[in-house]
Design a protein around this motif. Structure first.
Motif, PDB file in Angstrom:
ATOM      1  N   THR A 195       0.849  -1.184   0.000  1.00  0.00           N
ATOM      2  CA  THR A 195       0.000   0.000   0.000  1.00  0.00           C
ATOM      3  C   THR A 195       0.889   1.239   0.000  1.00  0.00           C
ATOM      4  OG1 THR A 195      -1.691  -1.227   1.243  1.00  0.00           O
ATOM      5  CG2 THR A 195      -1.936   1.161   1.116  1.00  0.00           C
ATOM      6  N   GLY A 196       1.061   1.819  -1.184  1.00  0.00           N
ATOM      7  CA  GLY A 196       2.034   2.888  -1.370  1.00  0.00           C
ATOM      8  C   GLY A 196       1.825   4.094  -0.476  1.00  0.00           C
ATOM      9  N   LEU A 197       0.584   4.535  -0.345  1.00  0.00           N
ATOM     10  CA  LEU A 197       0.309   5.709   0.479  1.00  0.00           C
ATOM     11  C   LEU A 197       0.707   5.461   1.922  1.00  0.00           C
ATOM     12  CD1 LEU A 197      -0.881   8.519   0.892  1.00  0.00           C
ATOM     13  CD2 LEU A 197      -3.135   7.447   1.142  1.00  0.00           C
ATOM     14  N   TYR A 198       0.474   4.260   2.416  1.00  0.00           N
ATOM     15  CA  TYR A 198       0.833   3.941   3.796  1.00  0.00           C
ATOM     16  C   TYR A 198       2.342   4.046   3.995  1.00  0.00           C
ATOM     17  CZ  TYR A 198      -3.793   2.119   5.087  1.00  0.00           C
ATOM     18  OH  TYR A 198      -5.112   1.985   5.399  1.00  0.00           O
ATOM     19  N   ILE A 199       3.096   3.425   3.105  1.00  0.00           N
ATOM     20  CA  ILE A 199       4.551   3.424   3.245  1.00  0.00           C
ATOM     21  C   ILE A 199       5.104   4.834   3.128  1.00  0.00           C
ATOM     22  CG2 ILE A 199       6.707   2.464   2.375  1.00  0.00           C
ATOM     23  CD1 ILE A 199       4.782   0.361   3.489  1.00  0.00           C
ATOM     24  N   GLN A 200       4.623   5.587   2.163  1.00  0.00           N
ATOM     25  CA  GLN A 200       5.125   6.936   1.947  1.00  0.00           C
ATOM     26  C   GLN A 200       4.791   7.858   3.120  1.00  0.00           C
ATOM     27  OE1 GLN A 200       3.674   8.734  -1.654  1.00  0.00           O
ATOM     28  NE2 GLN A 200       5.431  10.083  -1.832  1.00  0.00           N
ATOM     29  N   SER A 201       3.566   7.763   3.618  1.00  0.00           N
ATOM     30  CA  SER A 201       3.169   8.636   4.720  1.00  0.00           C
ATOM     31  C   SER A 201       3.887   8.281   6.019  1.00  0.00           C
ATOM     32  CB  SER A 201       1.654   8.555   4.936  1.00  0.00           C
ATOM     33  OG  SER A 201       1.284   7.284   5.422  1.00  0.00           O
ATOM     34  N   LEU A 202       4.380   7.063   6.105  1.00  0.00           N
ATOM     35  CA  LEU A 202       5.109   6.635   7.304  1.00  0.00           C
ATOM     36  C   LEU A 202       6.551   7.119   7.296  1.00  0.00           C
ATOM     37  CD1 LEU A 202       5.544   4.891   9.855  1.00  0.00           C
ATOM     38  CD2 LEU A 202       5.935   2.948   8.332  1.00  0.00           C
ATOM     39  N   LEU A 203       7.242   6.935   6.191  1.00  0.00           N
ATOM     40  CA  LEU A 203       8.682   7.192   6.148  1.00  0.00           C
ATOM     41  C   LEU A 203       9.035   8.656   5.966  1.00  0.00           C
ATOM     42  CD1 LEU A 203       9.844   4.151   3.966  1.00  0.00           C
ATOM     43  CD2 LEU A 203       9.741   4.344   6.463  1.00  0.00           C
ATOM     44  N   TRP A 204       8.089   9.432   5.420  1.00  0.00           N
ATOM     45  CA  TRP A 204       8.337  10.860   5.226  1.00  0.00           C
ATOM     46  C   TRP A 204       7.350  11.680   6.051  1.00  0.00           C
ATOM     47  CZ3 TRP A 204       9.427   7.287   1.552  1.00  0.00           C
ATOM     48  CH2 TRP A 204      10.659   7.390   0.894  1.00  0.00           C
ATOM     49  N   PRO A 256       1.380  16.456  -1.003  1.00  0.00           N
ATOM     50  CA  PRO A 256       2.079  17.613  -0.446  1.00  0.00           C
ATOM     51  C   PRO A 256       2.584  18.534  -1.545  1.00  0.00           C
ATOM     52  CG  PRO A 256       3.467  15.671  -0.316  1.00  0.00           C
ATOM     53  CD  PRO A 256       2.112  15.200  -0.771  1.00  0.00           C
ATOM     54  N   LYS A 257       2.519  19.823  -1.302  1.00  0.00           N
ATOM     55  CA  LYS A 257       2.962  20.798  -2.299  1.00  0.00           C
ATOM     56  C   LYS A 257       4.470  21.028  -2.235  1.00  0.00           C
ATOM     57  CE  LYS A 257      -1.361  21.220  -3.141  1.00  0.00           C
ATOM     58  NZ  LYS A 257      -1.893  20.392  -2.073  1.00  0.00           N
ATOM     59  N   GLU A 258       5.078  20.613  -1.147  1.00  0.00           N
ATOM     60  CA  GLU A 258       6.525  20.727  -1.000  1.00  0.00           C
ATOM     61  C   GLU A 258       7.113  19.344  -0.742  1.00  0.00           C
ATOM     62  OE1 GLU A 258       7.338  23.428   2.125  1.00  0.00           O
ATOM     63  OE2 GLU A 258       6.474  25.164   1.112  1.00  0.00           O
ATOM     64  N   ARG A 316      -4.334  -7.991 -11.134  1.00  0.00           N
ATOM     65  CA  ARG A 316      -3.240  -7.647 -12.052  1.00  0.00           C
ATOM     66  C   ARG A 316      -3.153  -6.136 -12.253  1.00  0.00           C
ATOM     67  NH1 ARG A 316      -5.568 -12.077 -14.997  1.00  0.00           N
ATOM     68  NH2 ARG A 316      -6.422 -10.609 -16.538  1.00  0.00           N
ATOM     69  N   ARG A 317      -4.307  -5.501 -12.394  1.00  0.00           N
ATOM     70  CA  ARG A 317      -4.313  -4.046 -12.564  1.00  0.00           C
ATOM     71  C   ARG A 317      -3.770  -3.348 -11.320  1.00  0.00           C
ATOM     72  NH1 ARG A 317     -10.249  -3.099 -15.431  1.00  0.00           N
ATOM     73  NH2 ARG A 317      -9.619  -3.717 -17.557  1.00  0.00           N
ATOM     74  N   TYR A 318      -4.131  -3.873 -10.159  1.00  0.00           N
ATOM     75  CA  TYR A 318      -3.627  -3.284  -8.920  1.00  0.00           C
ATOM     76  C   TYR A 318      -2.122  -3.434  -8.821  1.00  0.00           C
ATOM     77  CZ  TYR A 318      -3.027  -2.337  -3.939  1.00  0.00           C
ATOM     78  OH  TYR A 318      -2.600  -1.820  -2.737  1.00  0.00           O
ATOM     79  N   ALA A 319      -1.599  -4.578  -9.231  1.00  0.00           N
ATOM     80  CA  ALA A 319      -0.147  -4.789  -9.218  1.00  0.00           C
ATOM     81  C   ALA A 319       0.550  -3.755 -10.096  1.00  0.00           C
ATOM     82  CB  ALA A 319       0.183  -6.201  -9.690  1.00  0.00           C
ATOM     83  N   LYS A 320      -0.047  -3.462 -11.236  1.00  0.00           N
ATOM     84  CA  LYS A 320       0.528  -2.465 -12.135  1.00  0.00           C
ATOM     85  C   LYS A 320       0.530  -1.093 -11.480  1.00  0.00           C
ATOM     86  CE  LYS A 320       0.089  -0.615 -16.829  1.00  0.00           C
ATOM     87  NZ  LYS A 320      -0.714  -0.665 -18.097  1.00  0.00           N
ATOM     88  N   ARG A 321      -0.571  -0.756 -10.787  1.00  0.00           N
ATOM     89  CA  ARG A 321      -0.639   0.542 -10.104  1.00  0.00           C
ATOM     90  C   ARG A 321       0.375   0.609  -8.960  1.00  0.00           C
ATOM     91  NH1 ARG A 321      -6.227  -0.497 -10.419  1.00  0.00           N
ATOM     92  NH2 ARG A 321      -6.386  -0.791  -8.158  1.00  0.00           N
ATOM     93  N   GLN A 322       0.548  -0.506  -8.254  1.00  0.00           N
ATOM     94  CA  GLN A 322       1.536  -0.539  -7.170  1.00  0.00           C
ATOM     95  C   GLN A 322       2.935  -0.234  -7.703  1.00  0.00           C
ATOM     96  OE1 GLN A 322       0.350  -4.579  -5.901  1.00  0.00           O
ATOM     97  NE2 GLN A 322       0.374  -3.783  -3.813  1.00  0.00           N
ATOM     98  N   LEU A 323       3.302  -0.872  -8.802  1.00  0.00           N
ATOM     99  CA  LEU A 323       4.625  -0.647  -9.390  1.00  0.00           C
ATOM    100  C   LEU A 323       4.795   0.799  -9.813  1.00  0.00           C
ATOM    101  CD1 LEU A 323       5.072  -3.923 -11.443  1.00  0.00           C
ATOM    102  CD2 LEU A 323       6.567  -3.118  -9.607  1.00  0.00           C
ATOM    103  N   ARG A 336       7.425   7.530  -6.984  1.00  0.00           N
ATOM    104  CA  ARG A 336       7.363   8.314  -5.751  1.00  0.00           C
ATOM    105  C   ARG A 336       8.456   8.002  -4.742  1.00  0.00           C
ATOM    106  NH1 ARG A 336       2.504  10.980  -5.061  1.00  0.00           N
ATOM    107  NH2 ARG A 336       0.962  10.590  -6.689  1.00  0.00           N
ATOM    108  N   MET A 337       9.200   6.936  -4.933  1.00  0.00           N
ATOM    109  CA  MET A 337      10.201   6.564  -3.948  1.00  0.00           C
ATOM    110  C   MET A 337      11.486   6.107  -4.622  1.00  0.00           C
ATOM    111  SD  MET A 337       7.957   4.410  -1.176  1.00  0.00           S
ATOM    112  CE  MET A 337       6.361   5.007  -0.625  1.00  0.00           C
ATOM    113  N   SER A 338      12.594   6.297  -3.909  1.00  0.00           N
ATOM    114  CA  SER A 338      13.886   5.823  -4.397  1.00  0.00           C
ATOM    115  C   SER A 338      14.097   4.404  -3.885  1.00  0.00           C
ATOM    116  CB  SER A 338      15.005   6.750  -3.894  1.00  0.00           C
ATOM    117  OG  SER A 338      16.255   6.286  -4.337  1.00  0.00           O
TER     118      SER A 338
END
Length: 318
Positions: free
Chosen positions: A99-108, A179-181, A263-270, A276-278
């Motif tokens: 879940t991309g939003l979860y990971i991103q909102s946690l680490l940043w 986020p805008k910044e 399958r579509r969700y997997a594509k969106r996850q990738l 969005r992340m390094s």
């Protein structure tokens, strides 16, 4: 504070890798999956079993009943607390999930929400009329197509928020919760991405769905079908089966929908993790020996001691 995150689409071996790394590096695992929080939804969410855990402590699994809601903000708060507690015990926090939003909102230092976005009454009326004719699900799918970031956070029954998110996106071209910044990174994190060739990935997803059916997926889905309005019922692997239970679809057709949406969700996850992340990407499906490279790289990263990242509290105390 050092944190490992293992991300990527479904069916690429994230669970297995996380447990191997937790054993090797004295870690505990935090689930970063928006559906594994629900008690009783084990098969359709590919929830790690007790046997698979092999004694490794897992967090944020089975923390909600299926009639309760769960948001990125809930996850962000609970996962940050878990990271602190795990680190205080001298162990390594390992976040695992797709879940991309979860990971991103946690680490940043990710701010969920937006203020000051423009408004347009005509656009709002357009989407209100669309929802009246086509329903909330169709409105949510329209939002998901243009702004998956907002769609992942907004429940399909919240028509007002969906309309506002569509309005903002059409006016500005950005997500209402983006986020805008550039957000500040909160941890010294090591991001591992797992993936494989698309044809192989899709085959594994199809096979996983068939295996879930053998394991009892229909029983879980039928229970959810009794309360289709709850947030948990919108999970892929469940909602596609509701037409079968109501007699409006064959089982074969419903399962094909599960596979297609997975399958579509997997594509969106990738797409999310790549844009969005390094992330350092590996293919353990076709190249399992790559785990040696992953472990060696982690050892070097752990040995590299960086100064602690400054927090807002540190800045205020100056």
């Amino acid at each position: 504070m050092k944190v490992i995150a293992i991300v990527g689409p479904t069916a690429v071996g994230k669970t297995s890798l996380s447990i191997d790394l937790a054993k090797k590096f004295n870690g505990e695992i935090i689930s970063g999956d928006s559906m594994q929080v629900y008690r009783g939804l084990d098969i359709g969410t590919a929830k790690v079993t007790t046997e698979e855990m092999d004694g490794i402590v897992h967090h944020l699994i089975d923390v909600r009943n299926i009639d309760e809601s769960y948001s990125a903000a809930d996850f962000q708060k609970a996962a940050r607390q878990a990271i602190q507690e795990i680190s205080n015990r001298g162990k390594l926090p390992i976040i695992v999930g797709g879940t991309g939003l979860y990971i991103q909102s946690l680490l940043w230092d990710y701010k969920l929400g937006s203020e000051g976005d423009p408004e347009d009454d005509s656009l709002r009326r357009k989407y209100e009329a669309f929802a009246e004719v086509n329903g909330n699900q169709a409105l949510w799918e329209k939002l998901q197509a243009v702004d998956p970031l907002a769609a992942e956070k907004i429940h399909y029954n919240n028509r007002k928020k969906m309309i506002r998110a569509l309005e903002v996106f059409e006016l500005t071209g950005h997500s209402i919760i983006e986020p805008k910044e550039q957000p500040r990174e909160l941890y010294d994190s090591f991001l591992i991405g797992l993936n494989t060739d698309r044809a192989v990935l899709y085959q594994r997803i199809n096979q996983r769905v068939d295996l879930m059916v053998d394991q009892g997926l229909l029983t879980e889905a039928e229970k959810l079908a009794e309360t289709p309005e709850v947030q948990a019922a919108q999970g892929i692997g469940y909602k596609e089966l509701f037409p079968y239970f109501s007699g409006n679809s064959s089982l074969e057709a419903a399962l094909e929908e599960v596979k297609l949406h997975s399958r579509r969700y997997a594509k969106r996850q990738l797409t999310w993790f790549r844009n969005r992340m390094s992330v350092r990407w590996y293919d353990l499906v076709q190249h399992p020996s790559t785990i040696n490279e992953i472990e060696e790289t982690i050892e070097k990263w752990l040995a590299d001691v960086k100064p602690p990242l400054q927090t807002d509290d540190d800045e205020a105390s100056k």
